[in-house]
Design an enzyme around this catalytic site. Structure first.
Site, PDB file in Angstrom:
ATOM      1  CG  ASP A 260      -5.051  -3.560  -4.786  1.00 40.65           C
ATOM      2  OD1 ASP A 260      -6.048  -3.015  -4.300  1.00 40.65           O
ATOM      3  OD2 ASP A 260      -3.894  -3.390  -4.350  1.00 40.65           O
TER       4      ASP A 260
ATOM      5  CG  HIS B  12      -1.369   2.426  -4.070  1.00 45.03           C
ATOM      6  ND1 HIS B  12      -1.905   2.383  -5.324  1.00 45.03           N
ATOM      7  CD2 HIS B  12      -1.703   1.242  -3.490  1.00 45.03           C
ATOM      8  CE1 HIS B  12      -2.531   1.237  -5.507  1.00 45.03           C
ATOM      9  NE2 HIS B  12      -2.423   0.523  -4.406  1.00 45.03           N
TER      10      HIS B  12
ATOM     11  CD  GLN C  24      -2.770  -1.030  -0.206  1.00 41.11           C
ATOM     12  OE1 GLN C  24      -2.639  -1.933  -1.035  1.00 41.11           O
ATOM     13  NE2 GLN C  24      -3.565  -0.009  -0.421  1.00 41.11           N
TER      14      GLN C  24
ATOM     15  CG  HIS D  99     -50.834  17.806   1.442  1.00 41.95           C
ATOM     16  ND1 HIS D  99     -50.508  19.115   1.213  1.00 41.95           N
ATOM     17  CD2 HIS D  99     -49.683  17.093   1.271  1.00 41.95           C
ATOM     18  CE1 HIS D  99     -49.223  19.206   0.928  1.00 41.95           C
ATOM     19  NE2 HIS D  99     -48.691  17.983   0.947  1.00 41.95           N
TER      20      HIS D  99
ATOM     21  CD  GLU E 221      -8.532   2.275   0.102  1.00 41.43           C
ATOM     22  OE1 GLU E 221      -8.836   2.338  -1.104  1.00 41.43           O
ATOM     23  OE2 GLU E 221      -7.447   2.711   0.548  1.00 41.43           O
ATOM     24  CG  HIS E 222      -7.344  -1.915   1.258  1.00 42.33           C
ATOM     25  ND1 HIS E 222      -6.754  -0.692   0.977  1.00 42.33           N
ATOM     26  CD2 HIS E 222      -7.937  -2.333   0.114  1.00 42.33           C
ATOM     27  CE1 HIS E 222      -6.982  -0.397  -0.293  1.00 42.33           C
ATOM     28  NE2 HIS E 222      -7.704  -1.361  -0.838  1.00 42.33           N
TER      29      HIS E 222
END
Length: 434
Positions: free
Chosen positions: A365, A265, A262, A424, A331-332
């Protein structure tokens, strides 16, 4: 000196805010708003000329015809390495299978004779998909966006990715090949905030879309925030992140490799190990030193691991570790513990959960069959990753007969009067008793 810091929470009491105890990288969208707002306004008012100028300024290449020709996509697929094609095809096959199982069907509820409400699922009409191309050409993001959109039944799909100077201002050929493989014919060599504005306003050859999805840098994310009143968005995803919950059964070489995966990235990527084992923590530090030195993107990874957003968090037991990872809402999230499936079942907040030593994030991924476009920055406590559902919307269809309306009319009139909305009630009495 270790590449990654330690955070010791073993003596923390109930007053400690675990979400604050594991800080994230600075990703200040508000600070980027003025500059990105100016870009979006330029695209809105000046159209294609602004897009071309921003491409030249930010991507270093002038592209006068921003739409990629279909023959360029077919040529990219013809020239694609057979092994890469095989990998893409298998990833598509697996993702299509999981997406097909996610499809929701209409739900019909009969509330009485002649009184029916149908909860109908309708695909979004037109979507704009963004695929990053800065530090790396994320071809896998093509699949993760396109496959669920196609499965949902979206009829019109446009895709944008930054122009590449190396390839004459076109989109990266691997991304083009994936588009051809999936049958996506509308592709634009436009990146950054200007791509999101192009989708939102409908500029040049690109018609306006209803929804924009896909990850991106801070310029892309900020544009999504600014334009989400103009167009639907999936999320405001920030830098990628991994958290690993591990006990002393964890394999240090696996854990270190996954933290590095990770960190690779982005310098702002977060890699966090939450562990009960001081021994494992020490072994992971040694493995990080060894593996980072041998990998390709050493500088980027070192910056990420050394940032305040990364760390090894020591906890007294797995119950406390579970509290930490639920508060962090990664996230993961990987689980490297004894009875990993049992602990994974108790996780409440995570974009995706990877169970045991043989389910690394890298699998997700590419070829797990899951989607890798996931909530970041703690948003997993309230949001989900990209799926077929993101490309559909719900419509209630109300179908009542005259008698069914009469059966409930008195209740409707009473409630309308309670809200001081006599019109109404009148809309009911005009129909009942005639």
């Amino acid at each position: 000196m270790s590449l990654i810091r330690r955070i010791d929470l073993r003596d923390a009491d109930a007053t400690v805010d675990y979400r604050a105890a594991v800080p994230r990288a600075d990703f200040d969208i508000e600070a980027a708003v003025p500059a990105v707002h100016a870009i979006c306004e330029e695209v809105r008012t000046r159209g294609l000329d602004a897009i071309v100028e921003f491409g030249e300024r930010f991507d270093g290449v002038r592209v006068d015809d921003i739409r990629v020709a279909p023959e360029a996509m077919r040529a990219a697929l013809d020239q694609l390495d057979p092994d890469i094609r095989a990998g893409l095809e298998e990833s598509i096959r697996r993702l299509r299978a999981t997406c097909a199982n996610e499809l929701e069907h209409d739900a019909v509820t009969d509330l009485g004779p002649g009184a029916r409400v149908t909860h109908r699922k309708v695909p979004v009409g037109r979507v704009g998909l963004y695929v990053p191309g800065g530090l790396a050409p994320l071809v896998s993001s093509v699949l993760m966006n396109v496959v669920p959109a196609q499965t949902a039944g979206v009829e019109s799909i446009a895709l944008a990715s930054p122009p590449q100077k190396e390839f004459g201002g076109s989109v990266h050929p691997t991304i083009l090949a994936a588009c051809a493989l999936l049958g996506v014919e509308e592709v634009y060599a436009v990146g950054g905030a200007q791509a999101i504005a192009m989708f939102a306003y409908g500029v040049g050859p690109c018609r306006r879309v209803d929804l924009v999805t896909g990850p991106g840098n801070i310029w892309v994310v900020t544009a999504k925030r600014i334009l989400k009143g103009q167009v639907g968005i999936d999320s405001e995803a920030g830098p990628t992140e991994i958290a690993i919950l591990a006990d002393d059964t964890g394999d240090a070489s696996y854990v270190a490799a996954d933290l590095i995966s990770q960190a690779e990235h982005d310098p702002l990527a977060a890699s966090v190990l939450v562990t009960t084992s001081a021994r494992l923590a020490a072994e992971v530090e040694v493995e990080l030193d060894r593996q980072v030195a041998a990998t390709k993107h050493t500088e980027r990874i070192t910056t990420s691991l050394g940032g305040k957003q990364s760390g090894i968090v020591l906890v007294r037991d797995l119950e406390q570790g579970l509290e930490v990872v639920n508060a962090y809402a990664a996230e993961h999230l990987e689980i490297h513990t004894e009875d990993a499936a049992g602990w994974a079942a108790r996780v409440r907040n995570a974009g995706a959960i990877f169970v045991g030593p043989h389910a690394p994030v890298s699998l997700g991924d590419y070829c797990a069959g899951s989607n890798h476009v996931l909530p970041t920055a703690g948003c997993a406590c309230h949001s989900s990753g990209l799926s077929v559902r993101a490309f559909t919307k719900s419509v209630h269809v109300i179908d009542y007969s005259a008698q069914a309306l009469a059966d409930v009319a008195a209740h409707v009139v009473t409630l309308a009067e309670a809200e001081d909305l006599p019109g109404h009630g009148a809309a009911i009495t005009a129909r009942v008793g005639r």
